[in-house]
Scaffold this active site. Structure first.
Site, PDB file in Angstrom:
ATOM      1  CD1 TRP A  51      -2.292  -2.051   1.672  1.00 49.98           C
ATOM      2  CD2 TRP A  51      -3.314  -0.483   0.443  1.00 49.98           C
ATOM      3  NE1 TRP A  51      -3.533  -2.525   1.362  1.00 49.98           N
ATOM      4  CE2 TRP A  51      -4.188  -1.567   0.602  1.00 49.98           C
ATOM      5  CE3 TRP A  51      -3.742   0.619  -0.300  1.00 49.98           C
ATOM      6  CZ2 TRP A  51      -5.460  -1.587   0.054  1.00 49.98           C
ATOM      7  CZ3 TRP A  51      -5.005   0.605  -0.844  1.00 49.98           C
ATOM      8  CH2 TRP A  51      -5.845  -0.490  -0.663  1.00 49.98           C
ATOM      9  CG  PHE A  84      -4.161  -6.361   9.399  1.00 51.95           C
ATOM     10  CD1 PHE A  84      -4.386  -5.614  10.555  1.00 51.95           C
ATOM     11  CD2 PHE A  84      -4.769  -7.595   9.288  1.00 51.95           C
ATOM     12  CE1 PHE A  84      -5.195  -6.101  11.569  1.00 51.95           C
ATOM     13  CE2 PHE A  84      -5.579  -8.093  10.286  1.00 51.95           C
ATOM     14  CZ  PHE A  84      -5.792  -7.340  11.439  1.00 51.95           C
ATOM     15  CG  LEU A 107       1.466   5.750   4.640  1.00 52.53           C
ATOM     16  CD1 LEU A 107       1.938   6.596   5.826  1.00 52.53           C
ATOM     17  CD2 LEU A 107       1.655   6.521   3.343  1.00 52.53           C
ATOM     18  CB  VAL A 109      -3.664   6.375   5.128  1.00 51.59           C
ATOM     19  CG1 VAL A 109      -2.226   6.841   5.071  1.00 51.59           C
ATOM     20  CG2 VAL A 109      -3.995   5.536   3.913  1.00 51.59           C
ATOM     21  NE  ARG A 115     -11.481   5.254  13.828  1.00 52.55           N
ATOM     22  CZ  ARG A 115     -11.319   6.425  13.180  1.00 52.55           C
ATOM     23  NH1 ARG A 115     -11.891   6.615  12.029  1.00 52.55           N
ATOM     24  NH2 ARG A 115     -10.587   7.371  13.703  1.00 52.55           N
ATOM     25  CB  SER A 140       7.843  -0.756  13.913  1.00 51.59           C
ATOM     26  OG  SER A 140       6.756  -0.184  13.222  1.00 51.59           O
ATOM     27  CG  HIS A 154      -0.804  15.236   2.724  1.00 48.39           C
ATOM     28  ND1 HIS A 154      -1.592  14.715   3.713  1.00 48.39           N
ATOM     29  CD2 HIS A 154      -0.794  16.567   2.932  1.00 48.39           C
ATOM     30  CE1 HIS A 154      -2.039  15.684   4.487  1.00 48.39           C
ATOM     31  NE2 HIS A 154      -1.579  16.823   4.028  1.00 48.39           N
TER      32      HIS A 154
END
Length: 193
Positions: A51, A84, A107, A109, A115, A140, A154
């Site tokens: 991601w 995850f 990352l 988001v 959430r 990490s 961003h």
């Protein structure tokens, strides 16, 4: 008017010359810091989420450069779908005993079913559990910005931020591995800490 310009140019040249003469000799690039060597070869697994790959890969690139400067050249890179999925991969890699450390990068988001705070907290806790269960240190660089909008501003900010995080996680990894190498040597020799 031309005479004034010429006089100013001459004065500027004289100031530049006197500054150059008084400046100490400093190399254009300062020498790279000397990092300690390891007694045994180290092998690191780098697990990154896909991601926002274009952002997260900045961490990997800077990590690889910094970790090599710290005398760790055996790094295997693994990619998983999202943050995850990192802890399970980290656990399986740690159980192989091939790696002296594992680094995670992602990352997290807002968006999707979970959430982002939940995902980030879950990932960090699971990575801590992996290292405590396996005694393989896990680092990490899984970041969770409070505000992330899919705008170029961003993306640019977080690309630069991930470069810094890659350097920081390489430093933490190398320093921890050096510390553990010394500690394990002392334990094996029966020397009290």
């Amino acid at each position: 008017m031309n005479q004034m310009l010429q006089d100013t140019e001459v004065q500027d040249t004289e100031v530049q010359t006197s500054q150059a003469e008084s400046a100490p000799d400093t190399p254009a690039n300062p020498p790279a810091p000397e990092h300690p060597h390891f007694a045994k070869p180290q092998r690191v697994a780098f697990v990154q989420s896909s991601w926002h790959r274009d952002v997260v890969e900045e961490c990997r690139i800077s990590f690889l450069k910094e970790i090599e400067a710290r005398h760790i050249t055996n790094v295997d890179v693994f990619e998983v779908p999202g943050s995850f999925e990192i802890p399970l991969h980290a656990q399986l890699l740690a159980k192989t005993r091939r790696y002296t450390a594992i680094v995670a990068a992602g990352l997290v988001v807002d968006g999707g079913i979970y959430r982002h705070e939940f995902v980030a907290d879950t990932v960090i806790k699971a990575l801590m559990d992996v290292q405590l269960r396996t005694e393989v240190p896990v680092f990490s660089a899984v970041l969770t910005p409070q505000q992330f909008h899919e705008t170029e501003v961003h993306y640019d900010f977080f690309r630069k931020h991930f470069v810094i995080k890659g350097i920081e996680v390489a430093e933490a990894c190398a320093n921890t591995l050096l510390s553990l190498e010394r500690l394990r040597g002392q334990v094996a020799a029966g020397i009290p800490g």
